[in-house]
Design a protein around this motif. Sequence first.
Motif, short mmCIF file in Angstrom:
data_model
loop_
_atom_site.label_atom_id
_atom_site.label_comp_id
_atom_site.label_asym_id
_atom_site.label_seq_id
_atom_site.Cartn_x
_atom_site.Cartn_y
_atom_site.Cartn_z
N GLY A 286 0.82 -1.21 0.00
CA GLY A 286 0.00 0.00 0.00
C GLY A 286 0.85 1.25 0.00
O GLY A 286 2.05 1.21 0.29
N HIS A 287 0.20 2.36 -0.32
CA HIS A 287 0.91 3.64 -0.46
C HIS A 287 0.26 4.71 0.41
O HIS A 287 -0.96 4.78 0.53
CB HIS A 287 0.89 4.08 -1.93
N SER A 288 1.09 5.56 1.02
CA SER A 288 0.66 6.72 1.78
C SER A 288 -0.17 6.28 2.99
O SER A 288 0.33 5.54 3.83
CB SER A 288 -0.09 7.70 0.87
N THR A 289 -1.44 6.69 3.08
CA THR A 289 -2.25 6.18 4.19
C THR A 289 -2.34 4.66 4.10
O THR A 289 -2.39 3.96 5.12
CB THR A 289 -3.66 6.78 4.19
N LEU B 234 4.77 1.69 1.23
CA LEU B 234 5.30 2.85 0.53
C LEU B 234 4.79 4.11 1.23
O LEU B 234 3.58 4.35 1.31
CB LEU B 234 4.86 2.87 -0.93
N GLY B 235 5.70 4.90 1.77
CA GLY B 235 5.33 6.22 2.28
C GLY B 235 4.53 6.26 3.56
O GLY B 235 3.73 7.18 3.75
N GLY C 1 10.50 8.19 -1.12
CA GLY C 1 11.38 9.08 -1.86
C GLY C 1 12.07 10.05 -0.92
O GLY C 1 11.54 10.43 0.13
N GLY C 2 13.28 10.46 -1.29
CA GLY C 2 14.09 11.31 -0.43
C GLY C 2 13.44 12.61 -0.03
O GLY C 2 13.62 13.10 1.09
N GLU C 3 12.62 13.17 -0.92
CA GLU C 3 12.01 14.47 -0.63
C GLU C 3 11.00 14.40 0.51
O GLU C 3 10.79 15.37 1.23
CB GLU C 3 11.33 14.98 -1.90
N TYR C 4 10.37 13.25 0.71
CA TYR C 4 9.35 13.08 1.74
C TYR C 4 9.79 12.16 2.88
O TYR C 4 9.03 11.91 3.81
CB TYR C 4 8.07 12.49 1.12
N HIS D 2 7.28 11.26 -2.86
CA HIS D 2 6.20 10.44 -2.33
C HIS D 2 5.38 9.75 -3.43
O HIS D 2 4.76 8.72 -3.20
CB HIS D 2 5.29 11.34 -1.49
N PHE D 3 5.42 10.31 -4.64
CA PHE D 3 4.59 9.82 -5.73
C PHE D 3 5.39 9.19 -6.87
O PHE D 3 4.97 8.18 -7.44
CB PHE D 3 3.72 10.96 -6.27
N THR D 4 6.54 9.75 -7.20
CA THR D 4 7.30 9.24 -8.35
C THR D 4 7.88 7.85 -8.11
O THR D 4 8.20 7.14 -9.07
CB THR D 4 8.44 10.20 -8.72
#
Length: 331
Positions: free
Chosen positions: A186-189, A210-211, A259-262, A291-293
Amino acid sequence: MSFFHYGLLAGVLFSVTACDDAKEVITIPDTGHQVTVSNQSLREARKGFSTHIIQKSFTDSGNLVTPPKDVYTLTSYPTKLGKMAAYVTPDPHDGKRHPAVIWITGGYGGLSDGEFHWQPQPRDNDQSGSAFRKAGLVEMLPSFRGEDNNPGSYEMFYGELDDIDAAYDWLAKQPWVDPDRIYLAGHSTGGTRVLLASEYSDKFRAYFSLGAVPDLKARIEGGEMMVPVPFEKTDDEYRLRSPATFIKSIKKPTWYFEGGEYYWKAFDNIAAFVKKEKIPLTINKIPNGDHFTIIAPVTEMIAQKILQDTGTECNISFSKDDLARISSEIE
């Protein structure tokens, strides 16, 4: 599709210290937060506790869209609260049992924007989870309590873990699914739900987050949320929703990607902690991603790893070359 925003606290740093009572504590600098790493499992810690839901986070959007019959079937799976809606790839009718992935979408509100999952998405923000079905895996997209006309109320990383368990139980009984090769991603939440699920249950063969966030209280207090927080904001409510607290609960192979930015620097310290404790959690930071790429190249590689994971036990790993390849494929 609504997305979970992490930016304001992405640079928060965790540090691990020892208290007078020898408990290990994860401190979040500049916030006053301390997360004590529990020696209980998340499941044990939840026994006898009932979450106090005090408000709705969102209004249900209504009936789900019927998907193309060659892509997904709109179905339901049974839970303690009643039936929950889900999209599942159809039975190929080839007489074989296939590996399967339950993909948990990010954002809030369930699968109400269902067409998103089968229509083409931009590669730099493809949250559809389509990489798994395109690779030939069985894929289930469940919705949870309080979403998509399902019974119950949204609980923000609490009761949904029981729904994930129920989704696994239903999927494992399907005649075209190999019950020994069911994975959770899963991603994010959705990534936070996966990380908590890896602490709550060892049903799945492996877990891919993921994230995710490490500490929900820090996230909520650090920036605006996309939806109202549904539960009473007590220490126990936060603690039982925060992956860093129950990191010792993880028993099955689990991977975290961001991702490094997040990327939360907290995960650097969590990585050191799990290495010391020999916990099967691997932290992967993708330097040039965000977070998305990272989603498309990471899920595509996970799908290929699953196809190759044919032994009695999970043998998946991600080498430095694998991570470099993911990084190179980010647009």
